[in-house]
Enzyme design. Sequence first.
Site, short mmCIF file in Angstrom:
data_model
loop_
_atom_site.label_atom_id
_atom_site.label_comp_id
_atom_site.label_asym_id
_atom_site.label_seq_id
_atom_site.Cartn_x
_atom_site.Cartn_y
_atom_site.Cartn_z
N LYS A 178 14.97 38.33 12.25
CA LYS A 178 14.20 39.38 11.76
C LYS A 178 13.25 39.85 12.94
O LYS A 178 13.03 41.03 12.71
CB LYS A 178 13.31 38.76 10.60
CG LYS A 178 14.01 38.07 9.31
CD LYS A 178 13.23 36.85 8.81
CE LYS A 178 14.03 36.70 7.67
NZ LYS A 178 13.73 35.66 6.80
N GLN B 92 8.10 31.76 6.84
CA GLN B 92 9.80 31.26 6.62
C GLN B 92 9.51 29.89 5.88
O GLN B 92 8.94 28.96 6.16
CB GLN B 92 10.32 30.77 7.94
CG GLN B 92 11.81 30.52 7.75
CD GLN B 92 12.71 31.77 7.14
OE1 GLN B 92 12.63 32.79 7.44
NE2 GLN B 92 13.55 31.42 6.23
N ASP C 33 7.00 39.56 1.69
CA ASP C 33 8.04 38.99 0.98
C ASP C 33 7.85 39.05 -0.59
O ASP C 33 8.64 38.82 -1.48
CB ASP C 33 8.12 37.33 1.32
CG ASP C 33 9.14 37.01 2.28
OD1 ASP C 33 10.01 37.54 2.23
OD2 ASP C 33 8.76 36.02 2.93
#
Length: 305
Positions: free
Chosen positions: A60, A104, A127
């Site tokens: 990412k 994460q 997210d």
Amino acid sequence: MADAKLPHAKLIDGKAFALGLRQRVGAGVAELVATGAPKPGLATVLVGADPASQVYVRSKGKLAAELGMASFDHRLPAETTEAELLALIATLNADPAINGILVQLPLPRHIDTSHVLLAVDPAKDVDGFHPINVGRLGSIAAGAPLDFPVPCTPLGISMLLQDALKSLSGLHAVVIGRSNLVGRPVAQLLLRADCTVTITHSRTRDLPGLCRQADIVVVAIGKREFVRGDWIKPGAAVIDVGINRIVAAEGKTKLVGDAAFAEILPVAGHLTPVPGGVGPMTVACLMFNTLQAARRAAGLKVVSV
Ligand code: NAP
């Protein structure tokens, strides 16, 4: 063997679509920077040393840099306390160079994930997991703009479907799986696109019968080849979100989806392969969400989806 008379599904090439989206994001970053705005900034936070999570976070950060964004990589030891992680998030929330914060998951068990998701500034929640953003998606009106972050995999699925089918209005979509990560947000996005949506799960009765009525089947359950060819209405679109690692011939591992690809291919109108379907869209949509957050921070309108 496939009946030659039956239509053959068009494969939805998520890899190619994701590449195009990444290029559009890169161009969008260049355009934003040309207005005098700072580079969009994405902060990734990884607690612990899980090898798969390390690979995800690295890819990412690398892609963000390739697209002209600033990438801030925070690696914390597995024994980091919840208070220490919340303190880092507070710092990132306050930093104007950062537009997107990605924590994460999964986090170590001693950290309460819900506290962490709640701590991220909703405007930087690329997210789309903050309860405020979940609530916004849950109450969105048909066709209303997505002017808040939306979970990446569902956003990618809705982009692929819009591209393949053009109008989704009036189509019956059966979503298999009701997770906060995939099933529920996919259902909300399809409702926004004027689909009639049936959300199904492990207690649903007669799932094959429901699927046979569907113009669109989205399956996200994590059970290999669960959806069979004779569940699919001829010409329907099947989006396979599942990622199941199996040991194939010669001991090599291989990825298969939640849908029985070979059975569905001769029946469906559109089908996503695994790998190369939904998977590549997730990280591309993360970059898209980061650009959108940077545009909002610069007082600009978001790119419409
Ligand atoms: P999850 O949180 O485990 O949720 C699974 C859902 O499937 C649950 O709602 C469960 O129902 C439902 N389910 C399980 N067995 C079922 C059955 N026999 N019939 C009907 N529904 C059933 O999983 P997730 O996070 O949503 O992920 C699902 C799959 O998508 C996994 O393979 C994951 O690896 C993959 N995934 C892929 C991407 C990507 O980028 N391509 C991203 C995220 C996830 P209950 O609620 O009743 O338990």
